[in-house]
Design an enzyme around this catalytic site. Sequence first.
Site, PDB file in Angstrom:
ATOM      1  N   ALA A 116       0.817  -1.216   0.000  1.00  0.00           N
ATOM      2  CA  ALA A 116       0.000   0.000   0.000  1.00  0.00           C
ATOM      3  C   ALA A 116       0.853   1.270   0.000  1.00  0.00           C
ATOM      4  CB  ALA A 116      -0.943   0.003   1.199  1.00  0.00           C
ATOM      5  N   CYS A 117       2.041   1.212   0.572  1.00  0.00           N
ATOM      6  CA  CYS A 117       2.922   2.377   0.647  1.00  0.00           C
ATOM      7  C   CYS A 117       3.576   2.697  -0.692  1.00  0.00           C
ATOM      8  CB  CYS A 117       3.982   2.171   1.715  1.00  0.00           C
ATOM      9  SG  CYS A 117       5.072   0.764   1.371  1.00  0.00           S
ATOM     10  N   GLY A 118       3.331   1.856  -1.691  1.00  0.00           N
ATOM     11  CA  GLY A 118       3.904   2.077  -3.006  1.00  0.00           C
ATOM     12  C   GLY A 118       5.185   1.300  -3.257  1.00  0.00           C
TER      13      GLY A 118
END
Length: 181
Positions: free
Chosen positions: A153-155
């Site tokens: 999710a943080c990339g």
Amino acid sequence: MEGREILIGVTGGIAAYKSAILVSRLTQAGAGVSVVMTESAQELITPRTFQALTGRPVRVKMFEAPEPFPHLTPARKADIFCIVPATANILGKAACGIADDLVSTLILAFSGPILFAPAMNTEMWGKPAVQRNVRQLIQDGCIFVPPQEGHLACGETGTGRMADPEKIFEKISKILSEISD
């Protein structure tokens, strides 16, 4: 799964939405599912989602439950307790015996199999403290469905992505079949 009681603890990782997929799959398979959530989890997914999927009330606070011993009643009714997703925070609490919310207290009160499906950033997952907590929980008899490698999710890309709900479902099925034999 028919007639089995499953307790799901949802903690505050972005993968909490995947726990709804798992809960839906479990109820469709005939299991009775009860959900408890941390305060952080409620920032990511609502208790109503789980209430709709299970047809049961969702417990979120230690002292607002309808029964006099909210940390014991769910623990005594379930065949298995699954913490999905399991954050670094809950792994640390469980490994150290800290019970400061309903989910962590239920971990201490539950005498059956406990399954953790960790989900967190790669850097967090790789920290020695987190890995030490995982080893301690395994030594204590807990079961893990390890995180997968992939887009987070943080990339970033790396290990820390919660296992797919179907993989967790299969592990729960296997554990339940083993304890009924």
